[in-house]
Design a protein around this motif. Structure first.
Motif, PDB file in Angstrom:
ATOM      1  N   GLY A  84       0.779  -1.221   0.000  1.00 31.60           N
ATOM      2  CA  GLY A  84       0.000   0.000   0.000  1.00 31.60           C
ATOM      3  C   GLY A  84       0.812   1.272   0.000  1.00 31.60           C
ATOM      4  O   GLY A  84       0.254   2.365   0.085  1.00 31.60           O
ATOM      5  N   ARG A  85       2.169   1.187  -0.117  1.00 27.69           N
ATOM      6  CA  ARG A  85       3.005   2.385  -0.076  1.00 27.69           C
ATOM      7  C   ARG A  85       4.063   2.278  -1.167  1.00 27.69           C
ATOM      8  O   ARG A  85       5.185   1.830  -0.944  1.00 27.69           O
ATOM      9  CB  ARG A  85       3.653   2.556   1.294  1.00 27.69           C
ATOM     10  CG  ARG A  85       2.661   2.580   2.436  1.00 27.69           C
ATOM     11  CD  ARG A  85       3.253   3.168   3.683  1.00 27.69           C
ATOM     12  NE  ARG A  85       3.522   4.595   3.528  1.00 27.69           N
ATOM     13  CZ  ARG A  85       4.017   5.355   4.504  1.00 27.69           C
ATOM     14  NH1 ARG A  85       4.309   4.815   5.676  1.00 27.69           N
ATOM     15  NH2 ARG A  85       4.241   6.638   4.299  1.00 27.69           N
ATOM     16  N   ALA A 182     -10.260   7.200   8.530  1.00 26.51           N
ATOM     17  CA  ALA A 182      -8.846   7.418   8.244  1.00 26.51           C
ATOM     18  C   ALA A 182      -8.254   8.545   9.078  1.00 26.51           C
ATOM     19  O   ALA A 182      -7.165   8.404   9.654  1.00 26.51           O
ATOM     20  CB  ALA A 182      -8.650   7.688   6.749  1.00 26.51           C
ATOM     21  N   TRP A 183      -8.942   9.680   9.149  1.00 30.52           N
ATOM     22  CA  TRP A 183      -8.396  10.816   9.898  1.00 30.52           C
ATOM     23  C   TRP A 183      -8.309  10.502  11.393  1.00 30.52           C
ATOM     24  O   TRP A 183      -7.307  10.797  12.047  1.00 30.52           O
ATOM     25  CB  TRP A 183      -9.249  12.058   9.666  1.00 30.52           C
ATOM     26  CG  TRP A 183      -8.826  13.224  10.508  1.00 30.52           C
ATOM     27  CD1 TRP A 183      -9.457  13.742  11.596  1.00 30.52           C
ATOM     28  CD2 TRP A 183      -7.629  14.010  10.347  1.00 30.52           C
ATOM     29  NE1 TRP A 183      -8.760  14.796  12.121  1.00 30.52           N
ATOM     30  CE2 TRP A 183      -7.628  14.989  11.370  1.00 30.52           C
ATOM     31  CE3 TRP A 183      -6.582  13.983   9.431  1.00 30.52           C
ATOM     32  CZ2 TRP A 183      -6.600  15.927  11.498  1.00 30.52           C
ATOM     33  CZ3 TRP A 183      -5.560  14.921   9.564  1.00 30.52           C
ATOM     34  CH2 TRP A 183      -5.579  15.877  10.583  1.00 30.52           C
ATOM     35  N   ASP A 184      -9.350   9.888  11.954  1.00 31.68           N
ATOM     36  CA  ASP A 184      -9.322   9.541  13.378  1.00 31.68           C
ATOM     37  C   ASP A 184      -8.246   8.508  13.682  1.00 31.68           C
ATOM     38  O   ASP A 184      -7.637   8.532  14.758  1.00 31.68           O
ATOM     39  CB  ASP A 184     -10.693   9.018  13.816  1.00 31.68           C
ATOM     40  CG  ASP A 184     -11.730  10.128  13.914  1.00 31.68           C
ATOM     41  OD1 ASP A 184     -11.333  11.289  14.127  1.00 31.68           O
ATOM     42  OD2 ASP A 184     -12.933   9.837  13.765  1.00 31.68           O
ATOM     43  N   LEU A 185      -7.995   7.596  12.748  1.00 30.88           N
ATOM     44  CA  LEU A 185      -6.924   6.618  12.951  1.00 30.88           C
ATOM     45  C   LEU A 185      -5.561   7.293  12.964  1.00 30.88           C
ATOM     46  O   LEU A 185      -4.675   6.909  13.729  1.00 30.88           O
ATOM     47  CB  LEU A 185      -6.981   5.540  11.862  1.00 30.88           C
ATOM     48  CG  LEU A 185      -8.023   4.449  12.066  1.00 30.88           C
ATOM     49  CD1 LEU A 185      -8.132   3.577  10.819  1.00 30.88           C
ATOM     50  CD2 LEU A 185      -7.671   3.586  13.276  1.00 30.88           C
ATOM     51  N   GLU A 201       8.285   6.654   9.908  1.00 36.32           N
ATOM     52  CA  GLU A 201       7.209   6.082   9.097  1.00 36.32           C
ATOM     53  C   GLU A 201       6.424   7.131   8.309  1.00 36.32           C
ATOM     54  O   GLU A 201       5.817   6.789   7.288  1.00 36.32           O
ATOM     55  CB  GLU A 201       6.266   5.288  10.003  1.00 36.32           C
ATOM     56  CG  GLU A 201       6.959   4.107  10.662  1.00 36.32           C
ATOM     57  CD  GLU A 201       6.061   3.318  11.592  1.00 36.32           C
ATOM     58  OE1 GLU A 201       6.290   2.110  11.749  1.00 36.32           O
ATOM     59  OE2 GLU A 201       5.134   3.909  12.161  1.00 36.32           O
ATOM     60  N   THR A 202       6.399   8.362   8.771  1.00 38.96           N
ATOM     61  CA  THR A 202       5.739   9.491   8.083  1.00 38.96           C
ATOM     62  C   THR A 202       4.391   9.084   7.470  1.00 38.96           C
ATOM     63  O   THR A 202       4.183   9.202   6.268  1.00 38.96           O
ATOM     64  CB  THR A 202       6.657  10.086   6.999  1.00 38.96           C
ATOM     65  OG1 THR A 202       7.005   9.059   6.049  1.00 38.96           O
ATOM     66  CG2 THR A 202       7.921  10.653   7.608  1.00 38.96           C
ATOM     67  N   ARG A 206      -4.171   8.953   4.413  1.00 41.63           N
ATOM     68  CA  ARG A 206      -4.432   8.038   3.288  1.00 41.63           C
ATOM     69  C   ARG A 206      -3.844   6.651   3.535  1.00 41.63           C
ATOM     70  O   ARG A 206      -4.297   5.666   2.938  1.00 41.63           O
ATOM     71  CB  ARG A 206      -3.886   8.620   1.988  1.00 41.63           C
ATOM     72  CG  ARG A 206      -2.386   8.688   1.892  1.00 41.63           C
ATOM     73  CD  ARG A 206      -1.947   9.320   0.578  1.00 41.63           C
ATOM     74  NE  ARG A 206      -0.500   9.390   0.452  1.00 41.63           N
ATOM     75  CZ  ARG A 206       0.241   8.410  -0.008  1.00 41.63           C
ATOM     76  NH1 ARG A 206      -0.320   7.290  -0.407  1.00 41.63           N
ATOM     77  NH2 ARG A 206       1.552   8.540  -0.096  1.00 41.63           N
ATOM     78  N   ASN A 207      -2.847   6.545   4.407  1.00 43.11           N
ATOM     79  CA  ASN A 207      -2.269   5.239   4.719  1.00 43.11           C
ATOM     80  C   ASN A 207      -3.213   4.376   5.544  1.00 43.11           C
ATOM     81  O   ASN A 207      -2.997   3.168   5.674  1.00 43.11           O
ATOM     82  CB  ASN A 207      -0.950   5.399   5.468  1.00 43.11           C
ATOM     83  CG  ASN A 207       0.092   6.124   4.657  1.00 43.11           C
ATOM     84  OD1 ASN A 207       0.589   7.182   5.049  1.00 43.11           O
ATOM     85  ND2 ASN A 207       0.434   5.576   3.500  1.00 43.11           N
TER      86      ASN A 207
END
Length: 351
Positions: A84-85, A182-185, A201-202, A206-207
């Motif tokens: 995913g990256r 996503a944002w809350d995670l 890890e930056t 979206r990750n």
């Protein structure tokens, strides 16, 4: 790519003939698998992994580089994009022949870093066993140690059908993760993760988004992901209180979690583990592994109570290949024409 190292041998991209030689001499190789959990939960098929690197989509498939000396392959290194990256790679395998000189592995790692940089990769990751004698070699080549991860495992999980026929256990307030989380995670991750790990890890929001689109067979990892979240139980209304993820491969399951350290959310964590382990049991008798980082040490007691045992420890390393920076650039300033003079009305600059 052909990289001469000044010692007689050189590093280049592997050819199909090289791959056959690698497979034929496997018993005489010292092989380091450097990418748990995928090396634990997926079949160890070296030939298929090497073949995957030969597909035309090089940016997606990574690379395999070989060290050649006097016409014979003395070692190889494999690097692949992280799941995913695409802008990050992980070194998954490093292998040398039994009698290969010590500098072979160093030349391979250096060439892998160069190849990743040429493909526009920003960071190169590797997971090295804590007792590995070559660990200092990675640090000499520019890899930075940012945390340790302990691997816990339950090898005989569900071997006798445990949990496969039982009714679904109560799981409220646990619910399936969706893309709106996503944002809350990201906020949860920022709250429970040390700054040094965050810099390595930056991650961005979206990750934490789920990818539901199917991938081509040659590029698919063959993994099934199930993730669950629960709302903050501390009473402070901080969004999400915890997250648990189960990744299932052909050979095993891999379990990860993060949760806020207050009592309310800590008390939900055992219930979350029980639910995802019930899910794992329903998919067949496979071992279950769990990665626990240094700053999550309290999970050890929860895992021991569910039949897990501590197996090993690994150092998590990262090498920064490129970093985007802000550069000041001049911009046009508006002006007025008065007679024959130009009068600037404002000064402006931007980053």
């Amino acid at each position: 790519m052909k990289n001469q190292n000044g010692r007689g041998g050189y590093v280049r991209e592997a050819t199909p003939l090289d791959l056959l030689r690698i497979v034929a001499t496997r018993r005489r190789q010292r092989i380091l698998r450097l990418n748990p959990p995928y090396s634990l939960i997926q079949p160890q098929s070296l030939l298929s992994e090497l073949f995957r690197s030969q597909v035309p989509f090089k940016y997606r498939a990574g690379c395999v580089l070989v060290y050649v000396d006097k016409g014979s392959v003395q070692g190889f290194v494999q690097a692949r994009p992280r799941w995913g990256r695409g802008e990050e790679w992980a070194i998954t395998t490093l292998a040398t022949m039994d009698r290969a000189p010590y500098h072979v592995s160093e030349a391979l790692l250096g060439a892998a870093s160069q190849a990743a940089g040429e493909y526009g990769v920003l960071r190169l990751f590797v997971k090295v066993p804590g007792d590995e004698s070559d660990l200092p070699q990675f640090q000499r080549l520019g890899f930075t140690h940012y945390t340790n991860e302990h691997i816990w495992g339950h090898l005989y999980f569900a071997q006798r059908g445990q949990g496969t026929t039982a009714d679904e256990p109560p799981h409220a307030p646990l619910r399936k993760q969706n893309n709106s989380d996503a944002w809350d995670l990201l906020q949860l991750y920022s709250a429970v993760t040390p700054p040094a790990v965050q810099r390595a890890e930056t991650l961005s929001s979206r990750n934490f988004r789920r990818n539901y689109l199917p991938r081509p067979i040659l590029l698919s990892s063959g993994l099934v992901e199930r993730a669950y979240v629960w709302p903050d139980a501390s009473g402070q209304k901080q969004g999400l209180g915890g997250y648990v993820r189960l990744v299932t491969g052909a050979r095993a399951h891999w379990l990860t979690t993060m949760f806020r350290p207050d009592t309310g959310n800590r008390d939900i964590c055992p219930q979350a583990f029980d639910y995802v382990l019930w899910k794992a049991a329903r998919s067949g008798p496979k071992p279950v592994y769990c990665g626990v980082r240094d700053y999550q040490a309290e999970l050890g007691g929860i895992l021991e109570g569910r039949g897990f045992h501590h197996f090993s420890e690994q150092a998590l390393l990262v090498k920064y290949l490129a970093e985007p920076i802000k550069v000041k650039q001049p911009v046009l300033a508006p002006f007025l024409a008065r007679n024959t003079e130009l009068v600037t009305t404002a000064k402006a600059s931007s980053e």
